[in-house]
Motif scaffolding. Structure first.
Motif, PDB file in Angstrom:
ATOM      1  N   MET A   1      24.830  49.054  46.079  1.00 19.58           N
ATOM      2  CA  MET A   1      25.174  47.665  46.064  1.00 19.58           C
ATOM      3  C   MET A   1      26.590  47.530  45.511  1.00 19.58           C
ATOM      4  O   MET A   1      26.885  48.040  44.437  1.00 19.58           O
ATOM      5  CB  MET A   1      24.158  46.927  45.179  1.00 19.58           C
ATOM      6  CG  MET A   1      24.178  45.479  45.320  1.00 19.58           C
ATOM      7  SD  MET A   1      22.731  44.672  44.583  1.00 19.58           S
ATOM      8  CE  MET A   1      22.588  45.454  43.021  1.00 19.58           C
ATOM      9  N   LYS A   2      27.448  46.839  46.238  1.00 20.88           N
ATOM     10  CA  LYS A   2      28.847  46.687  45.843  1.00 20.88           C
ATOM     11  C   LYS A   2      29.061  45.362  45.113  1.00 20.88           C
ATOM     12  O   LYS A   2      28.695  44.305  45.628  1.00 20.88           O
ATOM     13  CB  LYS A   2      29.757  46.733  47.067  1.00 20.88           C
ATOM     14  CG  LYS A   2      29.772  48.067  47.756  1.00 20.88           C
ATOM     15  CD  LYS A   2      30.714  48.043  48.934  1.00 20.88           C
ATOM     16  CE  LYS A   2      30.722  49.391  49.624  1.00 20.88           C
ATOM     17  NZ  LYS A   2      31.611  49.398  50.778  1.00 20.88           N
ATOM     18  N   ILE A   3      29.678  45.461  43.942  1.00 20.34           N
ATOM     19  CA  ILE A   3      30.001  44.281  43.147  1.00 20.34           C
ATOM     20  C   ILE A   3      31.502  44.251  42.904  1.00 20.34           C
ATOM     21  O   ILE A   3      32.077  45.232  42.440  1.00 20.34           O
ATOM     22  CB  ILE A   3      29.271  44.285  41.778  1.00 20.34           C
ATOM     23  CG1 ILE A   3      27.752  44.446  41.947  1.00 20.34           C
ATOM     24  CG2 ILE A   3      29.634  43.026  40.976  1.00 20.34           C
ATOM     25  CD1 ILE A   3      27.058  43.298  42.637  1.00 20.34           C
ATOM     26  N   ALA A   4      32.132  43.131  43.212  1.00 22.07           N
ATOM     27  CA  ALA A   4      33.554  42.917  42.912  1.00 22.07           C
ATOM     28  C   ALA A   4      33.651  42.005  41.702  1.00 22.07           C
ATOM     29  O   ALA A   4      32.982  40.965  41.645  1.00 22.07           O
ATOM     30  CB  ALA A   4      34.266  42.281  44.106  1.00 22.07           C
ATOM     31  N   ILE A   5      34.463  42.414  40.736  1.00 22.35           N
ATOM     32  CA  ILE A   5      34.701  41.590  39.554  1.00 22.35           C
ATOM     33  C   ILE A   5      36.155  41.142  39.595  1.00 22.35           C
ATOM     34  O   ILE A   5      37.058  41.973  39.598  1.00 22.35           O
ATOM     35  CB  ILE A   5      34.423  42.368  38.251  1.00 22.35           C
ATOM     36  CG1 ILE A   5      32.973  42.869  38.210  1.00 22.35           C
ATOM     37  CG2 ILE A   5      34.735  41.502  37.036  1.00 22.35           C
ATOM     38  CD1 ILE A   5      32.661  43.752  37.004  1.00 22.35           C
ATOM     39  N   LEU A   6      36.365  39.833  39.619  1.00 21.44           N
ATOM     40  CA  LEU A   6      37.709  39.271  39.643  1.00 21.44           C
ATOM     41  C   LEU A   6      38.020  38.747  38.243  1.00 21.44           C
ATOM     42  O   LEU A   6      37.506  37.711  37.822  1.00 21.44           O
ATOM     43  CB  LEU A   6      37.793  38.158  40.689  1.00 21.44           C
ATOM     44  CG  LEU A   6      39.163  37.604  41.041  1.00 21.44           C
ATOM     45  CD1 LEU A   6      40.131  38.709  41.461  1.00 21.44           C
ATOM     46  CD2 LEU A   6      39.039  36.575  42.145  1.00 21.44           C
ATOM     47  N   ALA A   7      38.828  39.513  37.505  1.00 23.09           N
ATOM     48  CA  ALA A   7      39.204  39.171  36.133  1.00 23.09           C
ATOM     49  C   ALA A   7      40.430  38.280  36.175  1.00 23.09           C
ATOM     50  O   ALA A   7      41.530  38.742  36.452  1.00 23.09           O
ATOM     51  CB  ALA A   7      39.469  40.439  35.321  1.00 23.09           C
ATOM     52  N   GLY A   8      40.244  37.002  35.878  1.00 21.28           N
ATOM     53  CA  GLY A   8      41.268  36.006  36.110  1.00 21.28           C
ATOM     54  C   GLY A   8      42.151  35.648  34.935  1.00 21.28           C
ATOM     55  O   GLY A   8      42.386  34.473  34.705  1.00 21.28           O
ATOM     56  N   SER A   9      42.621  36.636  34.213  1.00 21.30           N
ATOM     57  CA  SER A   9      43.563  36.353  33.136  1.00 21.30           C
ATOM     58  C   SER A   9      44.891  37.029  33.430  1.00 21.30           C
ATOM     59  O   SER A   9      44.932  38.078  34.067  1.00 21.30           O
ATOM     60  CB  SER A   9      43.041  36.862  31.791  1.00 21.30           C
ATOM     61  OG  SER A   9      43.982  36.590  30.771  1.00 21.30           O
ATOM     62  N   ASN A  10      45.935  36.435  32.934  1.00 20.02           N
ATOM     63  CA  ASN A  10      47.264  37.020  33.097  1.00 20.02           C
ATOM     64  C   ASN A  10      47.751  37.585  31.756  1.00 20.02           C
ATOM     65  O   ASN A  10      48.941  37.713  31.525  1.00 20.02           O
ATOM     66  CB  ASN A  10      48.238  35.961  33.626  1.00 20.02           C
ATOM     67  CG  ASN A  10      49.398  36.586  34.351  1.00 20.02           C
ATOM     68  OD1 ASN A  10      49.314  37.711  34.821  1.00 20.02           O
ATOM     69  ND2 ASN A  10      50.492  35.856  34.447  1.00 20.02           N
ATOM     70  N   LYS A  62      41.310  40.709  49.116  1.00 23.38           N
ATOM     71  CA  LYS A  62      40.519  40.109  50.194  1.00 23.38           C
ATOM     72  C   LYS A  62      39.500  41.102  50.749  1.00 23.38           C
ATOM     73  O   LYS A  62      38.337  40.762  50.960  1.00 23.38           O
ATOM     74  CB  LYS A  62      41.425  39.614  51.322  1.00 23.38           C
ATOM     75  CG  LYS A  62      42.183  38.351  50.999  1.00 23.38           C
ATOM     76  CD  LYS A  62      43.050  37.946  52.188  1.00 23.38           C
ATOM     77  CE  LYS A  62      43.667  36.596  52.012  1.00 23.38           C
ATOM     78  NZ  LYS A  62      44.432  36.175  53.206  1.00 23.38           N
ATOM     79  N   GLU A  63      39.933  42.346  51.001  1.00 20.30           N
ATOM     80  CA  GLU A  63      39.034  43.368  51.535  1.00 20.30           C
ATOM     81  C   GLU A  63      37.906  43.676  50.560  1.00 20.30           C
ATOM     82  O   GLU A  63      36.750  43.842  50.960  1.00 20.30           O
ATOM     83  CB  GLU A  63      39.818  44.639  51.851  1.00 20.30           C
ATOM     84  CG  GLU A  63      40.760  44.510  53.021  1.00 20.30           C
ATOM     85  CD  GLU A  63      41.752  45.661  53.128  1.00 20.30           C
ATOM     86  OE1 GLU A  63      41.615  46.661  52.392  1.00 20.30           O
ATOM     87  OE2 GLU A  63      42.687  45.551  53.953  1.00 20.30           O
ATOM     88  N   THR A  64      38.243  43.757  49.271  1.00 20.15           N
ATOM     89  CA  THR A  64      37.240  44.071  48.256  1.00 20.15           C
ATOM     90  C   THR A  64      36.210  42.955  48.154  1.00 20.15           C
ATOM     91  O   THR A  64      34.997  43.223  48.104  1.00 20.15           O
ATOM     92  CB  THR A  64      37.916  44.310  46.892  1.00 20.15           C
ATOM     93  OG1 THR A  64      38.842  45.392  47.026  1.00 20.15           O
ATOM     94  CG2 THR A  64      36.895  44.652  45.817  1.00 20.15           C
ATOM     95  N   LEU A  65      36.672  41.706  48.129  1.00 18.48           N
ATOM     96  CA  LEU A  65      35.731  40.581  48.052  1.00 18.48           C
ATOM     97  C   LEU A  65      34.865  40.496  49.308  1.00 18.48           C
ATOM     98  O   LEU A  65      33.666  40.233  49.227  1.00 18.48           O
ATOM     99  CB  LEU A  65      36.481  39.267  47.839  1.00 18.48           C
ATOM    100  CG  LEU A  65      37.151  39.091  46.475  1.00 18.48           C
ATOM    101  CD1 LEU A  65      38.002  37.824  46.451  1.00 18.48           C
ATOM    102  CD2 LEU A  65      36.138  39.076  45.354  1.00 18.48           C
ATOM    103  N   LYS A  66      35.463  40.744  50.450  1.00 14.14           N
ATOM    104  CA  LYS A  66      34.712  40.666  51.708  1.00 14.14           C
ATOM    105  C   LYS A  66      33.628  41.745  51.781  1.00 14.14           C
ATOM    106  O   LYS A  66      32.524  41.500  52.270  1.00 14.14           O
ATOM    107  CB  LYS A  66      35.669  40.788  52.893  1.00 14.14           C
ATOM    108  CG  LYS A  66      35.064  40.361  54.201  1.00 14.14           C
ATOM    109  CD  LYS A  66      36.129  40.260  55.274  1.00 14.14           C
ATOM    110  CE  LYS A  66      35.574  39.563  56.481  1.00 14.14           C
ATOM    111  NZ  LYS A  66      36.586  39.338  57.498  1.00 14.14           N
ATOM    112  N   ALA A  67      33.918  42.935  51.267  1.00 16.84           N
ATOM    113  CA  ALA A  67      32.966  44.045  51.319  1.00 16.84           C
ATOM    114  C   ALA A  67      31.880  43.962  50.247  1.00 16.84           C
ATOM    115  O   ALA A  67      30.864  44.648  50.345  1.00 16.84           O
ATOM    116  CB  ALA A  67      33.720  45.372  51.176  1.00 16.84           C
TER     117      ALA A  67
END
Length: 177
Positions: A1-10, A62-67
């Motif tokens: 199972m593929k999980i993408a984590i988008l860490a939204g801090s700069n 985009k590719e990571t989130l889509k997959a």
């Protein structure tokens, strides 16, 4: 199972990103293949509907989130809202990346628990046809302390994260396409 984590801090040592790393390590023990997209390192261009970007970082995101089968969105809370870098990144994606996928929202706030940013993230997820996990993880104040090995120092925070991640993984297994 593929999980993408988008860490939204700069921010380099952001507690929201530290929490993402911990979440990723817990998910890996649950047989998930985790990709952390750290927006401090993965610079994304400003969104403009008039410009089609061929930026390599943007294409990778985009590719990571889509997959992904499931997605974790994490943000610090700034002025009662998600970070600008996370909102900018989310403006670049849409239905193709979120439709029918379970999304867990995560927040780290210097003040009171970051409920406003979490509610706004859930609104964004609904608008791109994602499925909001009814649980979320939010840390604030002293809960934002991590041990040398990257785990939250507070046992209650660890327990809450574990319960929430179990719920999230169960939902992803149920809803993945």
């Amino acid at each position: 199972m593929k999980i993408a984590i988008l860490a939204g801090s700069n921010r380099k040592q952001a507690t929201s990103t530290q929490l993402c790393r911990y979440i990723g390590s817990v998910l890996e023990t649950k047989e998930c293949e985790v990709t952390l997209l750290d927006l401090n390192e993965l610079q994304i261009p400003f969104y403009s509907p008039d410009i089609e970007s061929d930026n390599k970082n943007l294409q990778y995101m985009k590719e990571t989130l889509k997959a992904a089968d499931g997605i974790v969105l994490a943000t610090p809370e700034y002025h009662g809202a998600p970070s600008g870098v996370l909102k900018n990144a989310l403006d670049h994606v849409g239905f193709d990346h979120f439709d029918g996928k379970v999304v867990l929202s995560v927040s780290s706030s210097g003040g009171a628990v970051g409920i406003s940013s979490l509610q706004q993230l859930q609104t964004i997820v609904r608008n791109v046809h994602g499925i909001n996990c009814p649980e979320w993880i939010s840390i604030s104040g002293e809960q934002r302390t991590f041990t040398a090995d990257g785990a939250p120092a507070d046992q209650k925070t660890k327990d809450r994260a574990e319960r929430t991640l179990n719920y999230f993984v169960g939902m992803v297994k149920t809803f993945r396409k």
